[in-house]
Design a protein around this motif. Structure first.
Motif, PDB file in Angstrom:
ATOM      1  N   VAL A 252       0.786  -1.277   0.060  1.00 42.72           N
ATOM      2  CA  VAL A 252      -0.096   0.010  -0.046  1.00 42.72           C
ATOM      3  C   VAL A 252       0.817   1.090  -0.128  1.00 42.72           C
ATOM      4  CG1 VAL A 252      -1.690   1.342   1.539  1.00 42.72           C
ATOM      5  CG2 VAL A 252      -1.860  -1.057   0.987  1.00 42.72           C
ATOM      6  N   ALA A 253       1.927   1.200   0.696  1.00 45.92           N
ATOM      7  CA  ALA A 253       3.080   2.392   0.932  1.00 45.92           C
ATOM      8  C   ALA A 253       3.386   2.800  -0.571  1.00 45.92           C
ATOM      9  CB  ALA A 253       3.921   2.141   1.640  1.00 45.92           C
ATOM     10  N   ARG A 254       3.671   1.602  -1.466  1.00 46.86           N
ATOM     11  CA  ARG A 254       4.261   1.643  -2.570  1.00 46.86           C
ATOM     12  C   ARG A 254       3.167   2.297  -3.598  1.00 46.86           C
ATOM     13  NH1 ARG A 254       8.882   2.616  -0.598  1.00 46.86           N
ATOM     14  NH2 ARG A 254       9.929   0.689   0.036  1.00 46.86           N
ATOM     15  N   TRP A 255       2.001   1.788  -3.374  1.00 45.44           N
ATOM     16  CA  TRP A 255       0.871   2.005  -4.282  1.00 45.44           C
ATOM     17  C   TRP A 255       0.689   3.561  -4.049  1.00 45.44           C
ATOM     18  CZ3 TRP A 255      -3.779   4.310  -2.796  1.00 45.44           C
ATOM     19  CH2 TRP A 255      -4.940   4.153  -3.848  1.00 45.44           C
ATOM     20  N   ALA A 256       0.778   3.943  -2.801  1.00 44.56           N
ATOM     21  CA  ALA A 256       0.602   5.509  -2.661  1.00 44.56           C
ATOM     22  C   ALA A 256       1.510   6.436  -3.255  1.00 44.56           C
ATOM     23  CB  ALA A 256       0.662   5.517  -1.075  1.00 44.56           C
ATOM     24  N   GLU A 257       2.730   5.886  -3.199  1.00 39.37           N
ATOM     25  CA  GLU A 257       3.884   6.592  -4.030  1.00 39.37           C
ATOM     26  C   GLU A 257       3.367   6.719  -5.224  1.00 39.37           C
ATOM     27  OE1 GLU A 257       7.901   5.438  -0.993  1.00 39.37           O
ATOM     28  OE2 GLU A 257       7.413   4.280  -2.970  1.00 39.37           O
ATOM     29  N   SER A 258       3.154   5.601  -6.147  1.00 37.48           N
ATOM     30  CA  SER A 258       2.874   5.596  -7.415  1.00 37.48           C
ATOM     31  C   SER A 258       1.510   6.364  -7.685  1.00 37.48           C
ATOM     32  CB  SER A 258       2.544   4.098  -7.805  1.00 37.48           C
ATOM     33  OG  SER A 258       2.005   4.059  -9.266  1.00 37.48           O
ATOM     34  N   LEU A 259       0.886   6.519  -6.845  1.00 39.59           N
ATOM     35  CA  LEU A 259      -0.555   7.397  -6.979  1.00 39.59           C
ATOM     36  C   LEU A 259       0.037   8.950  -6.917  1.00 39.59           C
ATOM     37  CD1 LEU A 259      -3.529   7.583  -7.661  1.00 39.59           C
ATOM     38  CD2 LEU A 259      -3.837   7.466  -5.246  1.00 39.59           C
ATOM     39  N   ALA A 260       0.757   9.052  -5.975  1.00 41.23           N
ATOM     40  CA  ALA A 260       1.309  10.305  -5.645  1.00 41.23           C
ATOM     41  C   ALA A 260       2.089  11.063  -6.976  1.00 41.23           C
ATOM     42  CB  ALA A 260       2.144  10.703  -4.386  1.00 41.23           C
ATOM     43  N   MET A 261       2.814  10.261  -7.463  1.00 41.35           N
ATOM     44  CA  MET A 261       3.768  10.480  -8.623  1.00 41.35           C
ATOM     45  C   MET A 261       2.601  10.842  -9.967  1.00 41.35           C
ATOM     46  SD  MET A 261       7.127   8.446  -8.785  1.00 41.35           S
ATOM     47  CE  MET A 261       6.471   6.867  -8.480  1.00 41.35           C
ATOM     48  N   ASN A 262       1.706  10.161 -10.118  1.00 43.32           N
ATOM     49  CA  ASN A 262       0.683  10.154 -11.291  1.00 43.32           C
ATOM     50  C   ASN A 262      -0.143  11.468 -10.955  1.00 43.32           C
ATOM     51  OD1 ASN A 262       1.301   7.756 -12.329  1.00 43.32           O
ATOM     52  ND2 ASN A 262      -0.251   6.480 -11.193  1.00 43.32           N
ATOM     53  N   LEU A 263      -0.438  11.575  -9.986  1.00 41.30           N
ATOM     54  CA  LEU A 263      -1.199  13.011  -9.588  1.00 41.30           C
ATOM     55  C   LEU A 263      -0.109  14.306  -9.808  1.00 41.30           C
ATOM     56  CD1 LEU A 263      -3.154  12.002  -6.044  1.00 41.30           C
ATOM     57  CD2 LEU A 263      -3.971  12.342  -8.647  1.00 41.30           C
ATOM     58  N   ALA A 264       0.895  13.886  -9.618  1.00 37.61           N
ATOM     59  CA  ALA A 264       1.854  15.122  -9.884  1.00 37.61           C
ATOM     60  C   ALA A 264       2.431  15.291 -11.039  1.00 37.61           C
ATOM     61  CB  ALA A 264       3.027  15.086  -8.791  1.00 37.61           C
ATOM     62  N   GLY A 265       1.928  14.277 -12.133  1.00 42.62           N
ATOM     63  CA  GLY A 265       2.549  14.104 -13.248  1.00 42.62           C
ATOM     64  C   GLY A 265       4.207  14.162 -13.383  1.00 42.62           C
ATOM     65  N   ALA A 266       4.846  13.226 -12.184  1.00 43.94           N
ATOM     66  CA  ALA A 266       6.201  13.219 -12.267  1.00 43.94           C
ATOM     67  C   ALA A 266       6.640  11.668 -12.341  1.00 43.94           C
ATOM     68  CB  ALA A 266       6.519  13.779 -10.780  1.00 43.94           C
ATOM     69  N   GLU A 267       7.887  11.585 -12.590  1.00 39.78           N
ATOM     70  CA  GLU A 267       8.433   9.958 -12.675  1.00 39.78           C
ATOM     71  C   GLU A 267       9.453   9.734 -11.993  1.00 39.78           C
ATOM     72  OE1 GLU A 267      10.028   9.769 -16.649  1.00 39.78           O
ATOM     73  OE2 GLU A 267       8.005  10.156 -17.768  1.00 39.78           O
ATOM     74  N   GLN A 268       9.718  10.742 -10.971  1.00 40.50           N
ATOM     75  CA  GLN A 268      10.501  10.481  -9.685  1.00 40.50           C
ATOM     76  C   GLN A 268       9.923  10.998  -8.645  1.00 40.50           C
ATOM     77  OE1 GLN A 268      14.284  12.102 -10.876  1.00 40.50           O
ATOM     78  NE2 GLN A 268      14.977  10.264 -11.715  1.00 40.50           N
ATOM     79  N   LEU A 269      10.321  10.384  -7.286  1.00 40.49           N
ATOM     80  CA  LEU A 269       9.972  10.793  -6.131  1.00 40.49           C
ATOM     81  C   LEU A 269      10.823  11.870  -5.705  1.00 40.49           C
ATOM     82  CD1 LEU A 269       9.143   7.250  -4.284  1.00 40.49           C
ATOM     83  CD2 LEU A 269       7.711   9.231  -4.781  1.00 40.49           C
ATOM     84  N   THR A 270      10.238  13.103  -5.548  1.00 44.33           N
ATOM     85  CA  THR A 270      10.508  14.129  -4.591  1.00 44.33           C
ATOM     86  C   THR A 270      10.405  14.267  -3.205  1.00 44.33           C
ATOM     87  OG1 THR A 270       8.865  15.788  -5.116  1.00 44.33           O
ATOM     88  CG2 THR A 270      10.625  15.287  -6.761  1.00 44.33           C
ATOM     89  N   GLN A 271      10.922  15.058  -2.302  1.00 42.71           N
ATOM     90  CA  GLN A 271      10.499  14.931  -0.763  1.00 42.71           C
ATOM     91  C   GLN A 271       8.930  15.394  -0.940  1.00 42.71           C
ATOM     92  OE1 GLN A 271      12.471  13.864   1.534  1.00 42.71           O
ATOM     93  NE2 GLN A 271      10.762  13.861   2.717  1.00 42.71           N
ATOM     94  N   ALA A 272       8.730  16.607  -1.551  1.00 39.53           N
ATOM     95  CA  ALA A 272       7.331  16.931  -1.527  1.00 39.53           C
ATOM     96  C   ALA A 272       6.093  15.736  -1.926  1.00 39.53           C
ATOM     97  CB  ALA A 272       6.880  18.231  -2.655  1.00 39.53           C
ATOM     98  N   ILE A 273       6.628  15.057  -2.827  1.00 45.29           N
ATOM     99  CA  ILE A 273       5.808  13.874  -3.230  1.00 45.29           C
ATOM    100  C   ILE A 273       5.619  12.877  -2.425  1.00 45.29           C
ATOM    101  CG2 ILE A 273       5.669  11.844  -5.053  1.00 45.29           C
ATOM    102  CD1 ILE A 273       6.351  14.019  -7.092  1.00 45.29           C
TER     103      ILE A 273
END
Length: 443
Positions: A252-273
């Motif tokens: 679920v933690a990884r799913w949340a990271e994936s969803l947050a990146m999709n919502l931000a239109g990003a391909e990498q995890l930043t601290q804000a994401i």
């Protein structure tokens, strides 16, 4: 000896004295504090990985070590508590957990974080068999309901920990994760207050009925063997459910990271994401906990002795369907042309998953205590800590599956494991479960 099932209270049975009700309520309430502490690190895993420059594998190892530490300590605490009829280790465990969680923001290396996690979860683990046994003893004829309420309080604390911790850190940090993490030191105060209340509540409570050993020894050897076999099956099914629980924490933690990146239109995890992902993760973790708590209290109120086996079979199968739906939440939302419903669909699926892997845990604890009335702390620890030791493999297994077959397929494997636990419950003897409910020694 009474012929009534354990959950039935005779009309002429005396009401629980006011002091006993207060002690029971305090003990149950402290479980909420303990599980709030237990679910502080989980929703913050992405933030901690970014703060300390950790790899996903190190994050998975951190959760795995927590499960192992919290589980391995429980049988030893239980044996000590049963042998010397003491509750002190449970209180000290709560104190240790409070201090360690409060120190999270003041560490600066992965090694220190591991040490904090091991000590905190060991303290949390020490609390559980002691408090669960005390609740069972104080509740007496209302044991099943008492354990269910104890479990529900823990789930409420866990849900709040998942939902509040990331928001607390975000609010107190105001853009600075390090400052936000340091603010967790405030958790020490309610933790120490809860430990003081717990000491008062359970210090005069026996862990077992005084005639329990005589009662168990009087059973036919075949009956004793059948009871231990039933406990063994309950243990194996709980192990599978706990493994699934720990796998879902990671997935679920990884799913949340994936969803947050999709919502931000990003391909990498930043601290804000990562901060946004921690909020999404906390919400979904909380939804699973809601399912665990709702299932637990419903089972304690509704289930009768001849329905317990059926619940142990059907709940995990339903939970497997929930995990399957969670893995496909975005696909379902897109199929009905409402992609904005992804979070809602995932939340509902998470609740169903929580019912499957956690909603029947209090039922197994109460059953084990009835099957082994002379070893209530040990019975409790087997149903909880004994499973968490093996469940330590869950986050590592989940991360490995995610890396090799993708997030969706990893969740489908997890769903299959949960379904298997329901299938194995077929091996429980209904006769043995009913006998343990009707002939246990009464207070």
């Amino acid at each position: 000896m009474s012929g009534l099932p354990a959950h039935v209270v005779r009309a002429d049975a005396p009401l629980m004295p006011a002091l006993a009700r207060t002690r029971l309520g305090v003990t149950i309430a402290t479980h909420g504090v303990v599980d709030y502490l237990a679910f502080t690190i989980v929703p913050l895993i992405s933030v901690l990985e970014g703060h300390l420059n950790l790899t996903p594998g190190q994050g998975a190892t951190l959760l795995a070590l927590g499960s192992f530490s919290g589980g391995i300590v429980q049988p030893f605490v239980a044996l000590f508590s049963d042998r010397f009829d003491t509750r002190l280790l449970g209180v000290l465990g709560l104190v240790l957990a409070s201090l360690c969680i409060g120190a999270i923001g003041y560490i600066d290396s992965y090694t220190q974080l591991i040490l904090i996690q091991i000590l905190a979860t060991a303290g949390i683990g020490a609390f559980h068999p002691v408090a669960a046994a005390a609740v069972g003893e104080i509740a007496s004829k209302r044991r099943s309901l008492g354990i269910a309420c104890f479990f529900l309080a823990g789930m409420c604390g866990a849900a709040l920990g998942n939902a509040i911790s990331p928001r607390w850190v975000e609010f107190m940090g105001r853009g600075d994760p390090a400052r936000g993490l340091r603010s967790l030191v405030w958790m020490v105060i309610p933790g120490l207050l809860a430990a003081s209340a717990l000491l008062w509540a359970i210090r005069s409570s026996n862990h077992k009925h005084p005639d329990a050993h005589k009662h168990h020894a009087a059973l036919d050897p075949a009956q004793r063997q059948a009871r231990w076999l039933a406990v063994g099956i309950l243990y194996i099914t709980n192990v599978l459910r706990f493994v699934v629980n720990m796998m879902m924490l990671m997935l679920v933690a990884r799913w949340a990271e994936s969803l947050a990146m999709n919502l931000a239109g990003a391909e990498q995890l930043t601290q804000a994401i990562r901060t946004r992902a921690s909020t999404i993760n906390g919400l979904m973790q909380a939804m699973m906990v809601v399912g665990m708590g709702a299932g637990g209290i419903s089972a304690g109120i509704v289930l009768k002795s001849h329905h317990e086996k059926l619940a142990l079979m059907l709940a995990p199968i339903s939970g497997g369907l929930g995990i399957t739906a969670f893995s496909m939440a975005d696909q379902i939302a897109n199929a009905i042309h409402h992609p904005q419903l992804t979070m809602l669909i995932a939340g509902i699926a998470a609740i169903l998953a929580g019912i499957g892997f956690g909603g029947i845990i209090p039922t197994t604890i109460a059953l084990a205590q009835k099957l082994l009335p002379h070893r209530t702390s040990l019975a409790s620890s087997l149903m909880m800590g004994g499973g968490w030791v093996i469940a330590a493999s869950g986050p590592l297994l989940a991360e490995k599956l995610r890396a090799t077959m993708g997030l969706t397929n990893a969740m489908l494997v997890t769903a299959a494991l949960l379904t298997l636990s329901g299938v194995l419950a077929i091996g429980l003897s209904s006769r043995v479960l009913h006998e343990s409910a009707t002939d246990a020694p009464r207070t």
